[in-house]
Design a protein around this motif. Structure first.
Motif, PDB file in Angstrom:
ATOM      1  N   GLY A  57       0.787  -1.217   0.000  1.00 24.65           N
ATOM      2  CA  GLY A  57       0.000   0.000   0.000  1.00 24.65           C
ATOM      3  C   GLY A  57       0.817   1.263   0.000  1.00 24.65           C
ATOM      4  O   GLY A  57       0.321   2.329  -0.380  1.00 24.65           O
ATOM      5  N   SER A  58       2.079   1.172   0.408  1.00 23.83           N
ATOM      6  CA  SER A  58       2.903   2.363   0.556  1.00 23.83           C
ATOM      7  C   SER A  58       4.262   2.187  -0.108  1.00 23.83           C
ATOM      8  O   SER A  58       4.853   1.103  -0.033  1.00 23.83           O
ATOM      9  N   PRO A  59       4.803   3.237  -0.718  1.00 27.31           N
ATOM     10  CA  PRO A  59       6.132   3.146  -1.331  1.00 27.31           C
ATOM     11  C   PRO A  59       7.234   2.836  -0.321  1.00 27.31           C
ATOM     12  O   PRO A  59       8.296   2.345  -0.697  1.00 27.31           O
ATOM     13  N   ARG A  60       7.000   3.108   0.962  1.00 32.22           N
ATOM     14  CA  ARG A  60       8.069   2.910   1.949  1.00 32.22           C
ATOM     15  C   ARG A  60       8.418   1.441   2.150  1.00 32.22           C
ATOM     16  O   ARG A  60       9.446   1.122   2.758  1.00 32.22           O
ATOM     17  N   HIS A  61       7.582   0.540   1.640  1.00 32.88           N
ATOM     18  CA  HIS A  61       7.874  -0.890   1.778  1.00 32.88           C
ATOM     19  C   HIS A  61       8.706  -1.436   0.617  1.00 32.88           C
ATOM     20  O   HIS A  61       8.963  -2.637   0.562  1.00 32.88           O
ATOM     21  N   SER A  62       9.144  -0.576  -0.277  1.00 39.01           N
ATOM     22  CA  SER A  62       9.843  -1.056  -1.477  1.00 39.01           C
ATOM     23  C   SER A  62      11.152  -1.772  -1.151  1.00 39.01           C
ATOM     24  O   SER A  62      11.609  -2.619  -1.932  1.00 39.01           O
ATOM     25  N   LEU A  63      11.756  -1.464  -0.009  1.00 37.82           N
ATOM     26  CA  LEU A  63      13.022  -2.104   0.345  1.00 37.82           C
ATOM     27  C   LEU A  63      12.868  -3.581   0.658  1.00 37.82           C
ATOM     28  O   LEU A  63      13.853  -4.283   0.856  1.00 37.82           O
ATOM     29  N   VAL A  64      11.614  -4.057   0.720  1.00 44.55           N
ATOM     30  CA  VAL A  64      11.403  -5.491   0.947  1.00 44.55           C
ATOM     31  C   VAL A  64      12.106  -6.333  -0.121  1.00 44.55           C
ATOM     32  O   VAL A  64      12.538  -7.462   0.140  1.00 44.55           O
ATOM     33  N   LEU A  65      12.248  -5.771  -1.311  1.00 44.68           N
ATOM     34  CA  LEU A  65      12.923  -6.512  -2.380  1.00 44.68           C
ATOM     35  C   LEU A  65      14.365  -6.802  -2.020  1.00 44.68           C
ATOM     36  O   LEU A  65      14.880  -7.894  -2.306  1.00 44.68           O
ATOM     37  N   GLU A  66      15.015  -5.828  -1.381  1.00 48.84           N
ATOM     38  CA  GLU A  66      16.442  -5.963  -1.094  1.00 48.84           C
ATOM     39  C   GLU A  66      16.729  -6.614   0.253  1.00 48.84           C
ATOM     40  O   GLU A  66      17.714  -7.337   0.388  1.00 48.84           O
ATOM     41  N   HIS A  67      15.884  -6.384   1.253  1.00 49.09           N
ATOM     42  CA  HIS A  67      16.211  -6.938   2.578  1.00 49.09           C
ATOM     43  C   HIS A  67      15.537  -8.277   2.842  1.00 49.09           C
ATOM     44  O   HIS A  67      15.863  -8.950   3.827  1.00 49.09           O
ATOM     45  N   ALA A  68      14.608  -8.688   1.991  1.00 48.54           N
ATOM     46  CA  ALA A  68      13.915  -9.962   2.226  1.00 48.54           C
ATOM     47  C   ALA A  68      13.992 -10.895   1.017  1.00 48.54           C
ATOM     48  O   ALA A  68      14.520 -12.007   1.115  1.00 48.54           O
TER      49      ALA A  68
END
Length: 206
Positions: A120-131
């Motif tokens: 829902g939010s752009p702030r979760h985009s780092l999930v690609l790199e950290h997970a």
């Protein structure tokens, strides 16, 4: 010419879902890029919610049953995998992780993977790199350089977010196509089609 096979894994839970929408667009981009390279391509999309009970059973018993077995077979034979998950609690969904926990890591060794996520939010985009990227790196998959995250606002028609999302999808699809097209065929199992016993015996009298 050998047909390149792509398997798309979508962990969306609703119907319709933005996760499936992103998965379909990534698949279409990879297909188009493969065909531009003169490759034949075959695709299969797996909705994990359809095999959720089988995934849980396999985690408990370590034996895949029901519709899960052919899905795992397709994963093992794929030239490329597109894996897309919704973001729950700042990471991949439990169903997504559970599914890849029951995939034999050897079946992912060297397999090109394109990762994607929705939230829902752009702030979760780092999930690609950290997970997601570390998870597939652990299985020795070849992860495409571009991962694609789509927030709710990215689906708006005509806005800059929509254009940027389309560009990322095209770039990621092209990268997966290059990796899949260059993938060497798996070595043949010498025991898959053994020499018939009669043929082995035929040389003993000479």
């Amino acid at each position: 010419m050998a047909t390149r096979t792509l398997v798309t894994v979508s962990a969306g839970l609703s119907t319709p879902s933005s996760t499936r929408l992103l998965a379909d667009r990534l698949t279409a981009a990879a297909e188009a890029s493969l065909r531009e390279r003169g490759e034949e391509v075959s695709t299969r999309t797996v909705e994990l919610r359809d095999v959720a009970h089988d995934v849980v059973n396999a985690m408990i018993t370590r034996v895949p049953t029901g519709g899960l077995r052919p899905v795992l077979d397709d994963i093992a034979e794929a030239d490329g995998i597109i894996a897309v998950t919704p973001v729950f609690n700042a990471s991949y969904s439990g169903l997504f992780k559970s599914f890849f926990d029951v995939v034999d890591p050897e079946d992912l060794d060297g397999t090109p993977v394109l990762i994607g996520a929705t939230g829902g939010s752009p702030r979760h985009s780092l999930v690609l790199e950290h997970a997601l990227r570390p998870m597939f790196a652990h299985t020795r998959s070849v992860v495409a350089p571009t991962g694609v995250y789509a927030a709710s606002e990215d689906w708006g028609a005509g806005g800059s977010g929509g254009r940027e999302l389309a560009q990322r999808i095209e770039r990621a699809g092209r990268q997966l196509a290059v990796l899949a097209a260059d993938r060497s065929p798996a070595a043949a199992d010498p025991y898959e089609e053994p020499v018939p016993f009669a043929d082995l015996m035929s040389g003993l009298g000479t």
